[in-house]
Design a protein around this motif. Structure first.
Motif, PDB file in Angstrom:
ATOM      1  N   ALA A  22      20.546  63.175  25.732  1.00  0.00           N
ATOM      2  CA  ALA A  22      19.535  63.080  24.678  1.00  0.00           C
ATOM      3  C   ALA A  22      19.942  63.899  23.456  1.00  0.00           C
ATOM      4  CB  ALA A  22      18.191  63.551  25.212  1.00  0.00           C
ATOM      5  N   THR A  23      20.488  65.078  23.693  1.00  0.00           N
ATOM      6  CA  THR A  23      20.943  65.914  22.577  1.00  0.00           C
ATOM      7  C   THR A  23      22.064  65.227  21.807  1.00  0.00           C
ATOM      8  OG1 THR A  23      20.346  67.898  23.797  1.00  0.00           O
ATOM      9  CG2 THR A  23      21.868  68.168  21.961  1.00  0.00           C
ATOM     10  N   ALA A  24      23.004  64.667  22.535  1.00  0.00           N
ATOM     11  CA  ALA A  24      24.116  63.965  21.876  1.00  0.00           C
ATOM     12  C   ALA A  24      23.605  62.770  21.075  1.00  0.00           C
ATOM     13  CB  ALA A  24      25.133  63.517  22.912  1.00  0.00           C
ATOM     14  N   ALA A  25      22.664  62.020  21.631  1.00  0.00           N
ATOM     15  CA  ALA A  25      22.120  60.866  20.914  1.00  0.00           C
ATOM     16  C   ALA A  25      21.370  61.308  19.665  1.00  0.00           C
ATOM     17  CB  ALA A  25      21.194  60.072  21.832  1.00  0.00           C
ATOM     18  N   GLY A  26      20.596  62.379  19.767  1.00  0.00           N
ATOM     19  CA  GLY A  26      19.869  62.868  18.596  1.00  0.00           C
ATOM     20  C   GLY A  26      20.795  63.367  17.507  1.00  0.00           C
ATOM     21  N   VAL A  27      21.824  64.093  17.889  1.00  0.00           N
ATOM     22  CA  VAL A  27      22.776  64.613  16.897  1.00  0.00           C
ATOM     23  C   VAL A  27      23.534  63.473  16.229  1.00  0.00           C
ATOM     24  CG1 VAL A  27      24.916  65.925  16.635  1.00  0.00           C
ATOM     25  CG2 VAL A  27      23.019  66.878  17.943  1.00  0.00           C
ATOM     26  N   LEU A  28      23.992  62.523  17.020  1.00  0.00           N
ATOM     27  CA  LEU A  28      24.717  61.392  16.433  1.00  0.00           C
ATOM     28  C   LEU A  28      23.831  60.559  15.516  1.00  0.00           C
ATOM     29  CD1 LEU A  28      26.876  60.233  19.462  1.00  0.00           C
ATOM     30  CD2 LEU A  28      27.654  61.369  17.367  1.00  0.00           C
ATOM     31  N   THR A  29      22.569  60.405  15.893  1.00  0.00           N
ATOM     32  CA  THR A  29      21.642  59.665  15.040  1.00  0.00           C
ATOM     33  C   THR A  29      21.408  60.412  13.729  1.00  0.00           C
ATOM     34  OG1 THR A  29      20.547  58.776  16.991  1.00  0.00           O
ATOM     35  CG2 THR A  29      19.344  58.651  14.935  1.00  0.00           C
ATOM     36  N   ARG A  30      21.260  61.721  13.831  1.00  0.00           N
ATOM     37  CA  ARG A  30      21.043  62.524  12.623  1.00  0.00           C
ATOM     38  C   ARG A  30      22.277  62.503  11.724  1.00  0.00           C
ATOM     39  NH1 ARG A  30      18.177  63.664   8.705  1.00  0.00           N
ATOM     40  NH2 ARG A  30      18.301  65.781   7.931  1.00  0.00           N
ATOM     41  N   LEU A  31      23.465  62.565  12.312  1.00  0.00           N
ATOM     42  CA  LEU A  31      24.696  62.497  11.515  1.00  0.00           C
ATOM     43  C   LEU A  31      24.871  61.137  10.842  1.00  0.00           C
ATOM     44  CD1 LEU A  31      27.258  64.372  13.804  1.00  0.00           C
ATOM     45  CD2 LEU A  31      26.250  65.162  11.650  1.00  0.00           C
ATOM     46  N   ASP A  32      24.241  60.120  11.415  1.00  0.00           N
ATOM     47  CA  ASP A  32      24.314  58.779  10.843  1.00  0.00           C
ATOM     48  C   ASP A  32      23.394  58.642   9.633  1.00  0.00           C
ATOM     49  OD1 ASP A  32      25.432  56.201  10.893  1.00  0.00           O
ATOM     50  OD2 ASP A  32      23.666  55.404  11.918  1.00  0.00           O
ATOM     51  N   GLY A  33      22.581  59.652   9.396  1.00  0.00           N
ATOM     52  CA  GLY A  33      21.741  59.632   8.202  1.00  0.00           C
ATOM     53  C   GLY A  33      20.276  59.349   8.479  1.00  0.00           C
ATOM     54  N   ALA A  34      19.872  59.335   9.720  1.00  0.00           N
ATOM     55  CA  ALA A  34      18.481  59.068  10.051  1.00  0.00           C
ATOM     56  C   ALA A  34      17.637  60.317   9.804  1.00  0.00           C
ATOM     57  CB  ALA A  34      18.360  58.646  11.509  1.00  0.00           C
ATOM     58  N   THR A  35      16.335  60.120   9.706  1.00  0.00           N
ATOM     59  CA  THR A  35      15.429  61.245   9.518  1.00  0.00           C
ATOM     60  C   THR A  35      15.262  61.990  10.836  1.00  0.00           C
ATOM     61  OG1 THR A  35      13.501  59.898  10.038  1.00  0.00           O
ATOM     62  CG2 THR A  35      14.184  59.991   7.726  1.00  0.00           C
ATOM     63  N   TYR A  36      14.663  63.182  10.757  1.00  0.00           N
ATOM     64  CA  TYR A  36      14.445  63.964  11.972  1.00  0.00           C
ATOM     65  C   TYR A  36      13.526  63.252  12.971  1.00  0.00           C
ATOM     66  CZ  TYR A  36      16.910  68.037  10.210  1.00  0.00           C
ATOM     67  OH  TYR A  36      17.891  68.886   9.754  1.00  0.00           O
ATOM     68  N   PRO A  37      12.426  62.642  12.520  1.00  0.00           N
ATOM     69  CA  PRO A  37      11.592  61.922  13.499  1.00  0.00           C
ATOM     70  C   PRO A  37      12.329  60.761  14.173  1.00  0.00           C
ATOM     71  CG  PRO A  37      10.322  62.352  11.526  1.00  0.00           C
ATOM     72  CD  PRO A  37      11.744  62.735  11.218  1.00  0.00           C
ATOM     73  N   ALA A  38      13.151  60.055  13.424  1.00  0.00           N
ATOM     74  CA  ALA A  38      13.911  58.946  14.011  1.00  0.00           C
ATOM     75  C   ALA A  38      14.933  59.462  15.024  1.00  0.00           C
ATOM     76  CB  ALA A  38      14.616  58.153  12.907  1.00  0.00           C
ATOM     77  N   ALA A  39      15.575  60.572  14.703  1.00  0.00           N
ATOM     78  CA  ALA A  39      16.543  61.152  15.633  1.00  0.00           C
ATOM     79  C   ALA A  39      15.847  61.642  16.894  1.00  0.00           C
ATOM     80  CB  ALA A  39      17.295  62.296  14.949  1.00  0.00           C
ATOM     81  N   LEU A  40      14.663  62.225  16.737  1.00  0.00           N
ATOM     82  CA  LEU A  40      13.901  62.689  17.892  1.00  0.00           C
ATOM     83  C   LEU A  40      13.464  61.526  18.771  1.00  0.00           C
ATOM     84  CD1 LEU A  40      12.715  65.145  19.294  1.00  0.00           C
ATOM     85  CD2 LEU A  40      10.656  64.842  17.904  1.00  0.00           C
ATOM     86  N   MET A  41      13.067  60.435  18.160  1.00  0.00           N
ATOM     87  CA  MET A  41      12.670  59.247  18.935  1.00  0.00           C
ATOM     88  C   MET A  41      13.873  58.668  19.685  1.00  0.00           C
ATOM     89  SD  MET A  41       9.484  58.793  18.791  1.00  0.00           S
ATOM     90  CE  MET A  41       9.379  57.145  19.431  1.00  0.00           C
ATOM     91  N   ARG A  42      15.030  58.654  19.063  1.00  0.00           N
ATOM     92  CA  ARG A  42      16.230  58.158  19.730  1.00  0.00           C
ATOM     93  C   ARG A  42      16.607  59.060  20.892  1.00  0.00           C
ATOM     94  NH1 ARG A  42      20.208  54.665  17.848  1.00  0.00           N
ATOM     95  NH2 ARG A  42      18.365  53.805  16.873  1.00  0.00           N
ATOM     96  N   ALA A  43      16.482  60.363  20.698  1.00  0.00           N
ATOM     97  CA  ALA A  43      16.786  61.310  21.770  1.00  0.00           C
ATOM     98  C   ALA A  43      15.808  61.143  22.936  1.00  0.00           C
ATOM     99  CB  ALA A  43      16.743  62.739  21.235  1.00  0.00           C
TER     100      ALA A  43
END
Length: 66
Positions: A22-43
């Motif tokens: 989950a941490t890896a997915a959230g970090v990768l999503t955030r590095l892709d330019g997503a917002t914090y809520p979107a990264a949290l939802m992906r995680a």
């Protein structure tokens, strides 16, 4: 007592692996330019998916081994 320790150790290992995924997915999503809520939802989705997969594998192994 030994059986209980094995179950608890396995459960802890699965939860730690789910948190790492989950941490890896959230970090990768955030590095892709997503917002914090979107990264949290992906995680959160990744965490739930890993736990679901672990439960499914456990169920299949329980049926096969018994």
């Amino acid at each position: 007592m030994n059986h209980l320790a094995t179950v608890l150790l396995g459960t802890g290992l699965v939860v730690v692996l789910a948190l790492l995924a989950a941490t890896a997915a959230g970090v990768l999503t955030r590095l892709d330019g997503a917002t914090y809520p979107a990264a949290l939802m992906r995680a959160a989705a990744t965490f739930a998916a890993v736990l679901t997969l672990a439960a499914a594998v456990t169920g299949v192994l329980a049926q096969v081994l018994s």
